[in-house]
Design a protein around this motif. Structure first.
Motif, PDB file in Angstrom:
ATOM      1  N   ARG A  78      -5.951 -24.792  58.016  1.00 30.36           N
ATOM      2  CA  ARG A  78      -5.530 -25.903  57.149  1.00 30.36           C
ATOM      3  C   ARG A  78      -5.039 -27.090  57.959  1.00 30.36           C
ATOM      4  N   ARG A  79      -4.180 -26.833  58.934  1.00 34.80           N
ATOM      5  CA  ARG A  79      -3.594 -27.902  59.744  1.00 34.80           C
ATOM      6  C   ARG A  79      -4.671 -28.657  60.537  1.00 34.80           C
ATOM      7  N   GLU A  80      -5.519 -27.918  61.243  1.00 37.02           N
ATOM      8  CA  GLU A  80      -6.505 -28.576  62.103  1.00 37.02           C
ATOM      9  C   GLU A  80      -7.597 -29.284  61.312  1.00 37.02           C
ATOM     10  N   VAL A  81      -8.041 -28.689  60.210  1.00 36.90           N
ATOM     11  CA  VAL A  81      -9.059 -29.344  59.387  1.00 36.90           C
ATOM     12  C   VAL A  81      -8.503 -30.639  58.797  1.00 36.90           C
ATOM     13  N   THR A  82      -7.272 -30.594  58.301  1.00 37.27           N
ATOM     14  CA  THR A  82      -6.662 -31.796  57.728  1.00 37.27           C
ATOM     15  C   THR A  82      -6.573 -32.913  58.767  1.00 37.27           C
ATOM     16  N   GLU A  83      -6.102 -32.579  59.968  1.00 35.67           N
ATOM     17  CA  GLU A  83      -5.975 -33.591  61.022  1.00 35.67           C
ATOM     18  C   GLU A  83      -7.324 -34.163  61.436  1.00 35.67           C
ATOM     19  N   ARG A  84      -8.325 -33.297  61.624  1.00 34.00           N
ATOM     20  CA  ARG A  84      -9.620 -33.755  62.108  1.00 34.00           C
ATOM     21  C   ARG A  84     -10.396 -34.536  61.053  1.00 34.00           C
ATOM     22  N   ILE A  85     -10.298 -34.138  59.778  1.00 36.51           N
ATOM     23  CA  ILE A  85     -10.973 -34.903  58.712  1.00 36.51           C
ATOM     24  C   ILE A  85     -10.381 -36.305  58.650  1.00 36.51           C
ATOM     25  N   ARG A  86      -9.076 -36.391  58.782  1.00 42.34           N
ATOM     26  CA  ARG A  86      -8.417 -37.697  58.784  1.00 42.34           C
ATOM     27  C   ARG A  86      -8.888 -38.533  59.980  1.00 42.34           C
ATOM     28  N   GLY A  87      -8.945 -37.911  61.159  1.00 43.74           N
ATOM     29  CA  GLY A  87      -9.318 -38.639  62.363  1.00 43.74           C
ATOM     30  C   GLY A  87     -10.799 -38.952  62.473  1.00 43.74           C
ATOM     31  N   TRP A  88     -11.655 -37.973  62.189  1.00 45.78           N
ATOM     32  CA  TRP A  88     -13.093 -38.156  62.386  1.00 45.78           C
ATOM     33  C   TRP A  88     -13.768 -38.854  61.219  1.00 45.78           C
ATOM     34  N   ALA A  89     -13.381 -38.530  59.992  1.00 41.85           N
ATOM     35  CA  ALA A  89     -14.060 -39.081  58.825  1.00 41.85           C
ATOM     36  C   ALA A  89     -13.261 -40.187  58.143  1.00 41.85           C
ATOM     37  N   GLY A  90     -12.006 -40.375  58.556  1.00 42.06           N
ATOM     38  CA  GLY A  90     -11.186 -41.420  57.941  1.00 42.06           C
ATOM     39  C   GLY A  90     -10.826 -41.110  56.503  1.00 42.06           C
ATOM     40  N   MET A  91     -10.682 -39.835  56.181  1.00 43.22           N
ATOM     41  CA  MET A  91     -10.378 -39.434  54.807  1.00 43.22           C
ATOM     42  C   MET A  91      -9.095 -38.632  54.761  1.00 43.22           C
ATOM     43  N   GLU A  92      -8.406 -38.746  53.654  1.00 39.88           N
ATOM     44  CA  GLU A  92      -7.225 -37.927  53.398  1.00 39.88           C
ATOM     45  C   GLU A  92      -7.682 -36.642  52.728  1.00 39.88           C
ATOM     46  N   VAL A  93      -7.028 -35.541  53.051  1.00 43.83           N
ATOM     47  CA  VAL A  93      -7.335 -34.258  52.415  1.00 43.83           C
ATOM     48  C   VAL A  93      -6.272 -34.028  51.352  1.00 43.83           C
ATOM     49  N   SER A  94      -6.678 -34.100  50.096  1.00 43.03           N
ATOM     50  CA  SER A  94      -5.716 -33.965  49.001  1.00 43.03           C
ATOM     51  C   SER A  94      -5.479 -32.505  48.632  1.00 43.03           C
ATOM     52  N   ASP A  95      -6.474 -31.656  48.881  1.00 43.92           N
ATOM     53  CA  ASP A  95      -6.352 -30.250  48.513  1.00 43.92           C
ATOM     54  C   ASP A  95      -7.222 -29.443  49.467  1.00 43.92           C
ATOM     55  N   LEU A  96      -6.635 -28.405  50.066  1.00 40.90           N
ATOM     56  CA  LEU A  96      -7.396 -27.556  50.984  1.00 40.90           C
ATOM     57  C   LEU A  96      -6.967 -26.117  50.764  1.00 40.90           C
ATOM     58  N   ALA A  97      -7.891 -25.296  50.303  1.00 45.63           N
ATOM     59  CA  ALA A  97      -7.625 -23.873  50.080  1.00 45.63           C
ATOM     60  C   ALA A  97      -8.423 -23.070  51.092  1.00 45.63           C
TER      61      ALA A  97
END
Length: 148
Positions: A109-128
């Protein structure tokens, strides 16, 4: 050469193109990052048989609303990186057992949230993160699928 750069027409900001990141791209990034995050857990990785299913990701991406001129100026003052949208993700993984399942899921959860924000410029609102299967060290070299 510097004269040529000055002669190019300037396209007004409101007429410029936009960047869009699709569900498929976000899913590929998340699957790769989840695989990397889980590979750091040697106690779990050693129990998952080779050839098993890699992390599977389902995504839903919502583009950021169009910004007005005032919103663009405020965004420029806040920082150089614009948020391109919002992603909702569901990641399914297979883990080795015994291992710290909660720690592995938290790392994903932590790494996917950080990388999506950094690489794709998107916020992760929900991650299961769902654990689809646990692979026991006791069944690794046998034909049995269940430990009794």
């Amino acid at each position: 050469m510097s004269g040529e750069a000055d002669e190019r027409p300037v396209v007004p900001r409101e007429e410029r193109g936009a960047t869009a990141v699709t569900d498929r791209v976000v899913a590929k990034i998340a699957a790769r990052v989840a695989r990397e995050a889980l590979s750091r857990f040697a106690d779990s990785a050693g129990h998952v048989p080779p050839g098993r299913r890699p992390p599977h990701v389902s995504t839903s991406v919502r583009r950021a609303p169009e910004r007005t001129g005032a919103g663009r100026e405020a965004e420029s003052a806040a920082g150089p990186r614009a948020v391109l949208g919002e992603a909702r993700l569901h990641i399914t993984v297979e883990l080795g057992y015994p291992s710290d399942i909660g720690e592995q899921c938290a790392a994903v959860r932590r790494e996917v949230t950080e990388r999506i924000r950094g690489w794709a410029g998107m916020e992760v609102s929900d991650l299961a993160v769902s654990v689809e299967r646990l692979h026991s060290a006791h069944t690794r070299h046998t034909d049995r699928e269940r430990v009794r």
